[in-house]
Design an enzyme around this catalytic site. Sequence first.
Site, short mmCIF file in Angstrom:
data_model
loop_
_atom_site.label_atom_id
_atom_site.label_comp_id
_atom_site.label_asym_id
_atom_site.label_seq_id
_atom_site.Cartn_x
_atom_site.Cartn_y
_atom_site.Cartn_z
N GLY A 113 0.63 -1.04 0.05
CA GLY A 113 -0.10 0.11 -0.10
C GLY A 113 0.95 1.25 0.13
O GLY A 113 2.19 1.31 0.52
N CYS A 114 0.34 2.53 -0.35
CA CYS A 114 0.88 3.59 -0.49
C CYS A 114 1.43 4.11 0.90
O CYS A 114 2.77 4.31 0.89
CB CYS A 114 0.38 4.79 -1.14
SG CYS A 114 -1.40 4.87 -0.68
N TYR A 115 0.62 4.09 1.87
CA TYR A 115 0.90 4.68 3.00
C TYR A 115 1.95 3.66 3.72
O TYR A 115 2.90 4.12 4.41
CB TYR A 115 -0.28 4.65 4.19
CG TYR A 115 -1.05 5.96 3.72
CD1 TYR A 115 -0.88 7.14 3.86
CD2 TYR A 115 -2.46 5.56 3.25
CE1 TYR A 115 -1.61 8.31 3.46
CE2 TYR A 115 -3.29 6.40 3.22
CZ TYR A 115 -3.12 8.00 3.21
OH TYR A 115 -3.86 8.99 3.12
N PRO A 116 1.73 2.45 3.82
CA PRO A 116 2.58 1.35 4.43
C PRO A 116 4.12 1.33 3.67
O PRO A 116 5.05 1.07 4.43
CB PRO A 116 2.00 0.11 3.99
CG PRO A 116 0.44 0.16 3.99
CD PRO A 116 0.35 1.81 3.50
N THR A 117 3.82 1.99 2.40
CA THR A 117 5.53 1.78 1.79
C THR A 117 6.28 3.07 2.55
O THR A 117 7.53 2.66 3.01
CB THR A 117 5.37 2.31 0.52
OG1 THR A 117 4.77 1.36 -0.20
CG2 THR A 117 6.76 2.59 -0.26
#
Length: 309
Positions: A113-117
Amino acid sequence: MTTGVFIDGAAGTTGLEIAARLAGRSEFSLITLPDDRRKDARARAEALNDADVVILCLPDDAAREAVGLIANDRTRVIDASTAHRVAEGWTYGFPEVIGRDAVAAARRIANPGCYPTGFIGLLAPLVRAGLLPVAWPYSCNAVSGYSGGGKALIERFAQEPDIAWRGYALEFGHKHVPEMQVYAHLAIAPLFSPAVVAAYRGMVVEVPLALSIIPGAPSPATLRQALATFYAGSPVVTVAAEGAAGGEILMREHAPAWDGLRLHVIASPDGSQARLVAELDNLGKGASGAAVQCLNLISGLPETAGLAL
């Protein structure tokens, strides 16, 4: 010999961005379906099984269904949905953290995911090294460009031009939290506060640290050096040598596509507090750029081919 790629969900935001990164690349041939057959189960099943690599840009349930339609052991899958990120048998598609060889050898890859990256990129190396504790109540504050919400949110921002900031998931339970906890090696789920702002693309993810009360916490300089060492030589991830220039980090309303990830360790004057900050493009390293990076690796190509860095 070219690699046949089918983007299932090619008309969505992530699919269109992936196709743009593959345009003109002779290493790949795109398998496409006409508009009137994109939702035809038989046509999709045929394309899924004809492809060497399938990239799923679908809602979670549709992604699971698509995987179930693959009836061979040859087709490799990169899933950009949330469906398989913590599922057994799937490799997490973050080469810098999981390992390039592991991603290159994988048959089933779950795109981060974008935030988890941003969150995992900041915390995982430090927790893994024992510099920050596994059992700590970390929080994560983050803002994204509204394109991260797909067509529905893009339309909402177009219809409501006076909205500058939209906080959401205020009742907890955001679908990114499980992967954030698993791949950052945390015993406690982080407190996650996401928001979208009136910029099409871009993302800033922050993990604040009260170092003075974290048992055995090192100095901000040690944290920065640890990240720099971990990502040394990466063509995608960079670590700023100092805090943010001028004490600011900016998101631009019309920023160009970018597939990198830039990390910062910003310290208070006395070193008692620090802010771990990640900058990325939610559509780049946060989605389509990451999928293309993984596609390059499983195809035996330079991982940055076709990326905007």
